[in-house]
Design an enzyme around this catalytic site. Structure first.
Site, PDB file in Angstrom:
ATOM      1  N   GLU A 107     -55.243   3.841 -17.072  1.00  0.00           N
ATOM      2  CA  GLU A 107     -54.953   4.277 -15.703  1.00  0.00           C
ATOM      3  C   GLU A 107     -53.780   5.241 -15.618  1.00  0.00           C
ATOM      4  O   GLU A 107     -52.951   5.124 -14.711  1.00  0.00           O
ATOM      5  CB  GLU A 107     -54.697   3.036 -14.851  1.00  0.00           C
ATOM      6  CG  GLU A 107     -53.475   2.174 -15.263  1.00  0.00           C
ATOM      7  CD  GLU A 107     -53.762   1.091 -16.282  1.00  0.00           C
ATOM      8  OE1 GLU A 107     -54.754   1.217 -17.018  1.00  0.00           O
ATOM      9  OE2 GLU A 107     -53.000   0.105 -16.347  1.00  0.00           O
ATOM     10  N   GLU A 135     -60.056   1.686 -13.030  1.00  0.00           N
ATOM     11  CA  GLU A 135     -58.889   2.550 -13.300  1.00  0.00           C
ATOM     12  C   GLU A 135     -58.296   3.073 -11.994  1.00  0.00           C
ATOM     13  O   GLU A 135     -57.081   3.164 -11.848  1.00  0.00           O
ATOM     14  CB  GLU A 135     -59.270   3.709 -14.231  1.00  0.00           C
ATOM     15  CG  GLU A 135     -59.894   3.295 -15.567  1.00  0.00           C
ATOM     16  CD  GLU A 135     -59.148   2.173 -16.288  1.00  0.00           C
ATOM     17  OE1 GLU A 135     -57.923   2.063 -16.134  1.00  0.00           O
ATOM     18  OE2 GLU A 135     -59.800   1.380 -16.991  1.00  0.00           O
ATOM     19  N   HIS A 192     -56.059   0.612 -10.231  1.00  0.00           N
ATOM     20  CA  HIS A 192     -54.701   0.559 -10.792  1.00  0.00           C
ATOM     21  C   HIS A 192     -53.720   1.463 -10.035  1.00  0.00           C
ATOM     22  O   HIS A 192     -52.512   1.294 -10.150  1.00  0.00           O
ATOM     23  CB  HIS A 192     -54.711   0.966 -12.264  1.00  0.00           C
ATOM     24  CG  HIS A 192     -54.966  -0.169 -13.217  1.00  0.00           C
ATOM     25  ND1 HIS A 192     -54.208  -1.314 -13.228  1.00  0.00           N
ATOM     26  CD2 HIS A 192     -55.896  -0.322 -14.199  1.00  0.00           C
ATOM     27  CE1 HIS A 192     -54.652  -2.129 -14.185  1.00  0.00           C
ATOM     28  NE2 HIS A 192     -55.681  -1.550 -14.777  1.00  0.00           N
ATOM     29  N   GLU A 209     -53.542  -6.639 -14.261  1.00  0.00           N
ATOM     30  CA  GLU A 209     -54.976  -6.644 -14.568  1.00  0.00           C
ATOM     31  C   GLU A 209     -55.811  -7.593 -13.707  1.00  0.00           C
ATOM     32  O   GLU A 209     -56.947  -7.294 -13.377  1.00  0.00           O
ATOM     33  CB  GLU A 209     -55.202  -6.925 -16.058  1.00  0.00           C
ATOM     34  CG  GLU A 209     -54.627  -5.852 -16.975  1.00  0.00           C
ATOM     35  CD  GLU A 209     -55.191  -4.455 -16.729  1.00  0.00           C
ATOM     36  OE1 GLU A 209     -56.217  -4.323 -16.046  1.00  0.00           O
ATOM     37  OE2 GLU A 209     -54.565  -3.490 -17.226  1.00  0.00           O
ATOM     38  N   TYR A 262     -57.587 -10.812 -16.845  1.00  0.00           N
ATOM     39  CA  TYR A 262     -58.386  -9.993 -15.919  1.00  0.00           C
ATOM     40  C   TYR A 262     -59.236 -10.886 -15.009  1.00  0.00           C
ATOM     41  O   TYR A 262     -59.033 -10.914 -13.792  1.00  0.00           O
ATOM     42  CB  TYR A 262     -59.302  -9.035 -16.681  1.00  0.00           C
ATOM     43  CG  TYR A 262     -58.650  -7.929 -17.487  1.00  0.00           C
ATOM     44  CD1 TYR A 262     -57.869  -8.193 -18.607  1.00  0.00           C
ATOM     45  CD2 TYR A 262     -58.854  -6.595 -17.158  1.00  0.00           C
ATOM     46  CE1 TYR A 262     -57.315  -7.171 -19.357  1.00  0.00           C
ATOM     47  CE2 TYR A 262     -58.310  -5.565 -17.907  1.00  0.00           C
ATOM     48  CZ  TYR A 262     -57.541  -5.860 -19.007  1.00  0.00           C
ATOM     49  OH  TYR A 262     -56.997  -4.844 -19.750  1.00  0.00           O
ATOM     50  N   LYS A 278     -63.251  -3.117 -27.429  1.00  0.00           N
ATOM     51  CA  LYS A 278     -64.120  -4.073 -26.741  1.00  0.00           C
ATOM     52  C   LYS A 278     -65.460  -4.226 -27.470  1.00  0.00           C
ATOM     53  O   LYS A 278     -66.068  -5.288 -27.451  1.00  0.00           O
ATOM     54  CB  LYS A 278     -64.362  -3.584 -25.312  1.00  0.00           C
ATOM     55  CG  LYS A 278     -65.321  -4.438 -24.518  1.00  0.00           C
ATOM     56  CD  LYS A 278     -65.621  -3.822 -23.165  1.00  0.00           C
ATOM     57  CE  LYS A 278     -66.706  -4.640 -22.460  1.00  0.00           C
ATOM     58  NZ  LYS A 278     -67.129  -4.038 -21.195  1.00  0.00           N
TER      59      LYS A 278
HETATM   60 ZN   LIG Z   1     -56.880  -2.353 -16.271  1.00  0.00          ZN
END
Ligand SMILES: [Zn+2]
Length: 618
Positions: A282, A307, A310, A329, A393, A573
């Site tokens: 971000e 993003e 953020h 997050e 998150y 990821k």
């Molecule tokens: Zn993030």
């Protein structure tokens, strides 16, 4: 050094909570704070270095302080100068301390007075943790090199000597010299019409924490997406990027309708080569994006919503240290779903939310209990005790969702907007959020959450039993089909997959890769792949989930596509779960190590570090 404890009230901030300095930084920002940074750097692609100087403008808080301690990692320091009140520069003695694995090296600058400015001449290491230098062969055109940064969490110090903590905010300006034919962009005011003659110049008027310092240099083209949105990408990717990101302007408007004005001027995006280690970063005014989000059908734009979110949670209201990561997050994950709902309706938002919650519950099975808290109870002394990074998150979002469901949106939405407005451009702790929650919401609506339950969300493991689980009718219908298909009551053709959205595919592939009785057979997976070309899919979220299920099912026929994926995509990821799955199988382990040997030089240092660690665990 032990972090000293002091009170916020010393700075005139209304809080009585005890406050420890960020243990991941050497900075003594209780004594002195950086107000502004100027960078004058040249990029050398042959030596893979940035070199020049950084100039820090300082606000002295403690009249007795005579040392400036900065964070560095791998920097070669040439000289340090300080500027006196008359504007005269003179050299200052400095010392680089010994290397700490996690924190890097402190740069101690000894001072006779309290200068308004300090200037440090330095050069980065070719292995700087934040920077990846790509050869022309690693780009789409193959013609020119590329370089980009990833400063979060504590890697800004590997390319700029500074107070590398989210507790300190500064504005910045920069002049960057780069070879002809390359464009420089930064997390600042980018001028799409700039030519770079005399160096690329940038101004960031809003104060940011160091982890949002960002730079990208490469063969880049710019396209406008709307009045204040645009995208930069490699020339061969610019059209696909422009198509995929077409909804960005609408997204900014949707976010503003929920949480107030977007305060950063423009919202542009930079699509990077596939070795970018994360989905998106971000960086203010210029979100950095993985090209793996370009699916060709705009099905993965929830990443943009994240993003963009953020711009309120994280960039505007920032976690004061990385222990409070969920304030960045968890809030952002909650806001993302609200933006998606605003743009695409409740059905899409609920499907997204259900998938997010299901994946969180799955992830929880692998996280040690102490790291399942949103905020661990230990002192903020080392990252070893922080909350699991990934869990913050969905668990943070689930906590906020619970408050929203109980209070109702008429109460909760102004409450959340008030949090952003009242703490704009500040760094905050969980204790500050709890204090705000008590005065701005619970004081008038005490039934929304008891102290016991609040404590369970913040400091307890797992997801509290009272939490409501999102449930999408469309995904429930998919469950029925899946069960029939697994049992053989439905053929692959009868699944009618042509009508599935990417989210339905992701959910389906997750669920046929579950515990033994719910697992697709090798034959079923092959049939599914033959009918839908899942291996090599242009949608990387789908391809990744298929590869993972295929590895678990012992399918070796997909190795060529899987290898191509691992060699081209460096997003953690995807690659970390895939290497983990491969290493768990005796027949795949050696092959995985061999693929990694070839893939490693193509990955960003951040990904290299994570996979190296994985490869050496038993
Ligand atoms: Zn993030």
């Amino acid at each position: 050094m032990k972090p000293s404890i002091l009170l916020f009230s010393l700075f005139g901030i209304a809080s009585t909570s005890a406050f420890a300095l960020d243990p991941l930084s050497y900075a003594h920002y209780d004594q002195v704070k950086t107000r502004a940074v100027h960078l004058d750097l040249a990029a050398d692609f042959t030596r893979k270095t940035l070199s020049g100087y950084a100039e820090l403008t300082l606000d002295w808080l403690d009249p007795n302080a005579r040392t400036l301690d900065l964070d560095t990692r791998g920097l070669a320091i040439g000289r340090v100068q300080v500027q006196d009140r008359q504007g005269k520069w003179s050299p200052a003695p400095f010392k680089l301390d010994k290397l700490d694995e996690e924190k890097g090296q402190a740069l101690h600058i000894a001072l006779k007075t309290q200068p308004a400015k300090v200037r440090i001449d330095y050069r980065t290491s070719p292995n700087a943790a934040a920077l990846q230098w790509l050869t022309p062969a690693q780009t789409m055109s193959g013609k020119r090199p590329f370089m980009f940064s990833q400063s979060q969490s504590i890697n800004a110090r590997s390319w700029v000597p500074l107070q590398d903590t989210p507790a300190v905010r500064f504005t910045y300006t920069a002049r960057i010299a780069a070879p002809d034919g390359l464009r420089v962009v930064m997390s600042a005011d980018n001028d799409a019409k700039a030519t770079g003659k005399g160096g690329w110049k940038f101004t960031m008027p809003q104060p940011i924490p160091s982890y949002l310092l960002a730079i990208g240099i490469g063969e880049l083209e710019a396209r406008s997406l709307g009045g204040r949105t645009g995208v930069y990408a490699e020339p061969l990717r610019i059209e696909a990027a422009e198509y995929e990101l077409a909804d960005t302007e609408k997204m900014v408007a949707a976010a503003e309708s929920l949480y107030g004005p977007y305060r950063w001027g423009r919202y542009d995006m930079l699509v990077l080569p596939p070795s970018f280690p994360i989905g998106g970063m971000e960086n203010p005014r210029l979100t950095f994006l993985t090209p793996t989000m370009i699916a060709g059908d705009r099905s993965l734009v929830d990443l943009i919503a994240h993003e963009l979110a953020h711009s309120w949670s994280g960039n505007l209201v920032t976690n004061a240290s990385w222990k409070h990561w969920w304030l960045n997050e968890g809030f952002t994950t909650y806001v993302t779903t609200r933006i998606l709902e605003k743009l695409y309706g409740p059905e899409v938002a609920t499907m997204n939310l259900q998938l997010e919650q299901e994946e969180a519950l799955e992830e929880l099975k692998t996280i040690p209990v102490p790291k399942q808290a949103l905020l661990t109870k230990d002192e903020d002394t080392s990252s070893a005790q922080y909350t699991d990074e990934g869990l913050a998150y969905p668990k943070g979002a689930w906590f906020l969702r619970t408050l929203e469901q109980r209070a109702g949106r008429a109460v909760f939405d102004p409450f959340l907007r008030g949090w952003f407005d009242q703490h704009a451009f500040q760094s905050v702790t969980t204790e500050q959020f709890v204090a705000y929650l008590r005065t701005a919401l619970l004081a008038r609506h005490p039934d929304v959450m008891s102290d016991v339950e609040l404590d369970a969300w913040l400091h307890g493991p797992g997801i509290p039993a009272s939490a409501v689980h999102a449930s999408s009718p469309r995904l429930a219908a998919l469950d029925l089909k899946r069960n029939q298909w697994l049992k053989g009551d439905l053929t692959t053709a009868q699944l009618d997959t042509k009508a599935w959205s990417a989210l339905e595919w992701m959910k389906f592939l997750n669920d046929i890769d579950g515990s033994a009785q719910a697992r697709a057979s090798l034959a079923q997976l092959r049939e599914l792949n033959a009918a839908n070309h899942l291996a090599g899919s242009g949608n990387n979220e789908i391809a990744f989930r298929f590869y993972r299920a295929a590895i678990h099912a012992g399918e070796r026929g997909i190795r060529p596509q899987l290898e191509a994926f691992l060699l081209s995509v460096g997003r953690q990821k995807f690659v970390i779960p895939l290497y983990t799955a491969l290493r768990a199988d005796a027949g795949d382990k050696a092959w995985a190590e061999q693929v990694y040997q070839r893939a490693r030089p193509r990955y960003h240092p951040v990904t290299q570090g994570s996979v190296d660690k994985l490869m050496t665990t038993k």
